[in-house]
Enzyme design. Structure first.
Site, PDB file in Angstrom:
ATOM      1  N   LYS A  50      76.467  83.026  29.188  1.00  0.00           N
ATOM      2  CA  LYS A  50      76.122  81.995  30.243  1.00  0.00           C
ATOM      3  C   LYS A  50      74.661  81.583  29.855  1.00  0.00           C
ATOM      4  O   LYS A  50      74.365  80.707  30.317  1.00  0.00           O
ATOM      5  CB  LYS A  50      76.126  82.710  31.596  1.00  0.00           C
ATOM      6  CG  LYS A  50      77.535  82.978  32.092  1.00  0.00           C
ATOM      7  CD  LYS A  50      77.395  83.503  33.580  1.00  0.00           C
ATOM      8  CE  LYS A  50      76.808  84.836  33.910  1.00  0.00           C
ATOM      9  NZ  LYS A  50      77.441  86.099  33.264  1.00  0.00           N
ATOM     10  N   PHE A  90      71.226  92.176  20.623  1.00  0.00           N
ATOM     11  CA  PHE A  90      70.962  93.339  20.295  1.00  0.00           C
ATOM     12  C   PHE A  90      71.286  94.531  21.341  1.00  0.00           C
ATOM     13  O   PHE A  90      72.008  95.578  20.961  1.00  0.00           O
ATOM     14  CB  PHE A  90      69.514  93.394  19.861  1.00  0.00           C
ATOM     15  CG  PHE A  90      68.646  94.661  19.650  1.00  0.00           C
ATOM     16  CD1 PHE A  90      69.432  95.728  18.951  1.00  0.00           C
ATOM     17  CD2 PHE A  90      67.478  94.989  20.495  1.00  0.00           C
ATOM     18  CE1 PHE A  90      68.624  96.827  18.744  1.00  0.00           C
ATOM     19  CE2 PHE A  90      66.927  96.173  20.066  1.00  0.00           C
ATOM     20  CZ  PHE A  90      67.462  97.052  19.442  1.00  0.00           C
ATOM     21  N   ASP A  95      74.859  98.808  23.376  1.00  0.00           N
ATOM     22  CA  ASP A  95      75.399  99.067  24.674  1.00  0.00           C
ATOM     23  C   ASP A  95      77.010  99.468  24.603  1.00  0.00           C
ATOM     24  O   ASP A  95      77.540 100.475  25.087  1.00  0.00           O
ATOM     25  CB  ASP A  95      74.965  98.179  25.903  1.00  0.00           C
ATOM     26  CG  ASP A  95      74.946  98.979  27.095  1.00  0.00           C
ATOM     27  OD1 ASP A  95      74.658 100.011  27.340  1.00  0.00           O
ATOM     28  OD2 ASP A  95      75.561  98.358  27.985  1.00  0.00           O
ATOM     29  N   ASP A  99      78.761 102.949  25.204  1.00  0.00           N
ATOM     30  CA  ASP A  99      79.759 102.907  26.476  1.00  0.00           C
ATOM     31  C   ASP A  99      81.230 102.956  25.934  1.00  0.00           C
ATOM     32  O   ASP A  99      82.156 103.095  26.762  1.00  0.00           O
ATOM     33  CB  ASP A  99      79.624 101.943  27.348  1.00  0.00           C
ATOM     34  CG  ASP A  99      78.284 101.928  28.072  1.00  0.00           C
ATOM     35  OD1 ASP A  99      77.488 102.964  28.191  1.00  0.00           O
ATOM     36  OD2 ASP A  99      77.945 101.038  28.733  1.00  0.00           O
ATOM     37  N   ARG A 104      84.146  92.254  25.649  1.00  0.00           N
ATOM     38  CA  ARG A 104      82.866  91.606  25.858  1.00  0.00           C
ATOM     39  C   ARG A 104      83.082  90.066  25.948  1.00  0.00           C
ATOM     40  O   ARG A 104      83.606  89.632  24.841  1.00  0.00           O
ATOM     41  CB  ARG A 104      81.673  92.059  24.701  1.00  0.00           C
ATOM     42  CG  ARG A 104      80.363  91.380  24.930  1.00  0.00           C
ATOM     43  CD  ARG A 104      79.506  91.553  26.007  1.00  0.00           C
ATOM     44  NE  ARG A 104      79.184  93.091  26.062  1.00  0.00           N
ATOM     45  CZ  ARG A 104      78.605  93.476  27.378  1.00  0.00           C
ATOM     46  NH1 ARG A 104      78.404  92.868  28.250  1.00  0.00           N
ATOM     47  NH2 ARG A 104      78.249  94.842  27.334  1.00  0.00           N
ATOM     48  N   ASP A 166      69.853 105.787  32.149  1.00  0.00           N
ATOM     49  CA  ASP A 166      71.009 105.537  32.717  1.00  0.00           C
ATOM     50  C   ASP A 166      71.995 106.400  31.885  1.00  0.00           C
ATOM     51  O   ASP A 166      72.848 107.033  32.575  1.00  0.00           O
ATOM     52  CB  ASP A 166      71.124 104.119  32.592  1.00  0.00           C
ATOM     53  CG  ASP A 166      72.490 103.662  33.142  1.00  0.00           C
ATOM     54  OD1 ASP A 166      73.170 104.278  34.064  1.00  0.00           O
ATOM     55  OD2 ASP A 166      73.233 102.806  32.696  1.00  0.00           O
ATOM     56  N   LYS A 192      65.795  98.780  32.920  1.00  0.00           N
ATOM     57  CA  LYS A 192      67.267  98.362  32.151  1.00  0.00           C
ATOM     58  C   LYS A 192      67.320  96.756  32.132  1.00  0.00           C
ATOM     59  O   LYS A 192      67.721  96.149  31.133  1.00  0.00           O
ATOM     60  CB  LYS A 192      68.116  99.270  32.495  1.00  0.00           C
ATOM     61  CG  LYS A 192      69.598  98.839  31.602  1.00  0.00           C
ATOM     62  CD  LYS A 192      70.494  99.811  31.766  1.00  0.00           C
ATOM     63  CE  LYS A 192      71.999  99.678  31.011  1.00  0.00           C
ATOM     64  NZ  LYS A 192      72.845 100.301  31.301  1.00  0.00           N
ATOM     65  N   PHE A 231      68.608  91.551  42.241  1.00  0.00           N
ATOM     66  CA  PHE A 231      69.742  91.156  41.627  1.00  0.00           C
ATOM     67  C   PHE A 231      70.917  92.285  41.191  1.00  0.00           C
ATOM     68  O   PHE A 231      71.915  92.023  41.323  1.00  0.00           O
ATOM     69  CB  PHE A 231      69.088  90.299  40.356  1.00  0.00           C
ATOM     70  CG  PHE A 231      70.355  89.787  39.441  1.00  0.00           C
ATOM     71  CD1 PHE A 231      70.792  88.572  39.651  1.00  0.00           C
ATOM     72  CD2 PHE A 231      70.632  90.328  38.169  1.00  0.00           C
ATOM     73  CE1 PHE A 231      71.993  88.154  38.845  1.00  0.00           C
ATOM     74  CE2 PHE A 231      71.512  89.939  37.500  1.00  0.00           C
ATOM     75  CZ  PHE A 231      72.387  88.788  37.439  1.00  0.00           C
ATOM     76  N   ASP A 235      74.749  92.893  42.118  1.00  0.00           N
ATOM     77  CA  ASP A 235      75.651  93.414  41.152  1.00  0.00           C
ATOM     78  C   ASP A 235      76.585  94.571  41.598  1.00  0.00           C
ATOM     79  O   ASP A 235      77.913  94.650  41.659  1.00  0.00           O
ATOM     80  CB  ASP A 235      75.301  93.522  39.724  1.00  0.00           C
ATOM     81  CG  ASP A 235      75.724  92.233  38.758  1.00  0.00           C
ATOM     82  OD1 ASP A 235      75.800  91.400  39.356  1.00  0.00           O
ATOM     83  OD2 ASP A 235      75.216  92.608  37.518  1.00  0.00           O
ATOM     84  N   ASP A 236      75.683  95.646  41.800  1.00  0.00           N
ATOM     85  CA  ASP A 236      76.477  96.947  42.428  1.00  0.00           C
ATOM     86  C   ASP A 236      77.382  96.868  43.680  1.00  0.00           C
ATOM     87  O   ASP A 236      78.493  97.137  43.816  1.00  0.00           O
ATOM     88  CB  ASP A 236      75.243  97.811  42.661  1.00  0.00           C
ATOM     89  CG  ASP A 236      74.557  98.559  41.449  1.00  0.00           C
ATOM     90  OD1 ASP A 236      74.863  98.099  40.283  1.00  0.00           O
ATOM     91  OD2 ASP A 236      73.726  99.084  41.642  1.00  0.00           O
TER      92      ASP A 236
END
Length: 347
Positions: A50, A90, A95, A99, A104, A166, A192, A231, A235-236
């Site tokens: 985006k 990057f 990430d 994970d 993606r 995290d 983060k 923000f 999201d959570d």
């Protein structure tokens, strides 16, 4: 008046920057095959998002100047914006490996592309290095060159310590809710996410215009870091309460053992019986156990708790914006524009 940039206009700057990066690689006689690989990595990992972080730089410069940008001003601001997108690339390549992610932006993660694998680690390093190649090419003679360089280094480090916290707090394969706390959640989301997503674009705009004074940067930080935390908490919240069709993804925080705002709120008010339900069902790759947690969140009225939090924090952010001293080049409109984009968003 200031004018929002468009994704099409912003993406129109990238080919020239890519050419600079490839020419730089060629200057070391990088073989053709490896050069083609670098080009593919740049395009696959930097383009296609985006670009909200990147476009925020020219938008902020335009708001600070109170006018539409000239061609040269836009190019310079967009170049700084693309540096934030390279930083994002990057982080995301790295990430996804950490994970073990599958997709993606609707495509396989870069490390899962045929023939890539762990070469993606080196590709991530090269995406980061590209920031400093562009910075040297276009801002070497800028009065704030060192400030810009130090800003990228510092924000990169801040994001990395947030990621460290995290990863150690909520590994997917080991559930230990004693590791979770509201304070730890706050640390993770501030370092983060908030610094590189909210503070970085505005700080870059201030330095570009030579108004990156200690006072302006501190005022920006005091407003944008709480905004970035808000923000991420959104999201959570949306991960559990948002409409998957509208958001474009199905929430997985519960099954992925995420140290999210919702579970930390639940832990802070849970009865011993509710704590037992959390211990037995949270962070399990099991749809039935996820459903138990979702019901518990509803029983605990976490949606209402979020609504109350949202109104409180947005009120505080607006109050801080109203106190901005505009005498040194900072403008309230920069922060108002950020807040308008995220307040009560649903995706």
């Amino acid at each position: 008046m200031a004018k929002n940039t468009t994704l099409k206009k912003f993406e129109g700057v990238f080919p020239k920057l890519e050419e600079v990066l490839l020419d730089h690689a060629k200057s070391y006689n990088l073989p053709e095959g490896e050069l083609a690989w670098y080009k593919q990595s740049l395009e696959a990992n930097t383009i296609g998002g985006k670009c909200n972080r990147g476009m925020s730089v020219p938008d902020s410069v335009s708001l600070l100047l109170g006018k539409e940008l000239s061609e040269d001003e836009y190019f310079k601001a967009a170049t700084l914006g693309w540096m934030t997108e390279l930083l994002q690339a990057f982080f995301l390549v790295s990430d996804d490996i950490m994970d073990s992610s599958i997709t993606r932006r609707g495509n396989p993660c870069w490390y899962r592309h045929e023939g890539v694998g762990m070469i993606a680690i080196n590709d991530a390093f090269m995406l980061e290095s590209a920031i400093y190649t562009l910075l040297k090419k276009f801002f070497r003679s800028h009065p704030a060159y060192v400030d810009l360089m130090e800003l990228f280094h510092e924000v990169t480090y801040q994001t990395e310590i947030g990621q460290l916290c995290d990863l150690l707090t909520a590994p997917e394969d080991k559930v230990n809710l004693d590791n979770f706390s509201i304070q730890k959640h706050s640390f993770i989301v501030i370092y983060k996410t908030a610094y590189y997503s909210f503070y970085l674009p505005v700080a870059l705009a201030l330095h570009m215009l030579n108004v990156g004074t200690a006072k302006n940067l501190k005022q920006a930080e005091d407003i944008l870091i709480p905004m970035g935390e808000y923000f991420q908490i959104q999201d959570d919240y949306l991960d559990n309460y948002g409409d998957p069709e509208f958001i474009g993804k199905i929430g997985t925080d519960i099954m992925d053992n995420k140290c999210s705002w919702l579970v930390n709120q639940a832990l802070s008010i849970a009865t011993p019986e509710q704590r037992k339900i959390l211990e037995e069902n949270y962070g399990r790759k099991d749809k039935d156990k996820e459903a138990v947690i979702k019901k518990l969140f509803n029983d605990m009225e976490l949606e209402q708790r979020y609504r109350e939090y949202e109104e409180k924090v947005v009120g505080e952010i607006r109050e801080n914006i109203s106190k901005v001293d505009e005498r040194e080049g900072l403008k309230k409109s920069v922060f108002e524009a950020f807040l308008a984009k995220i307040y009560k968003r649903s995706k």
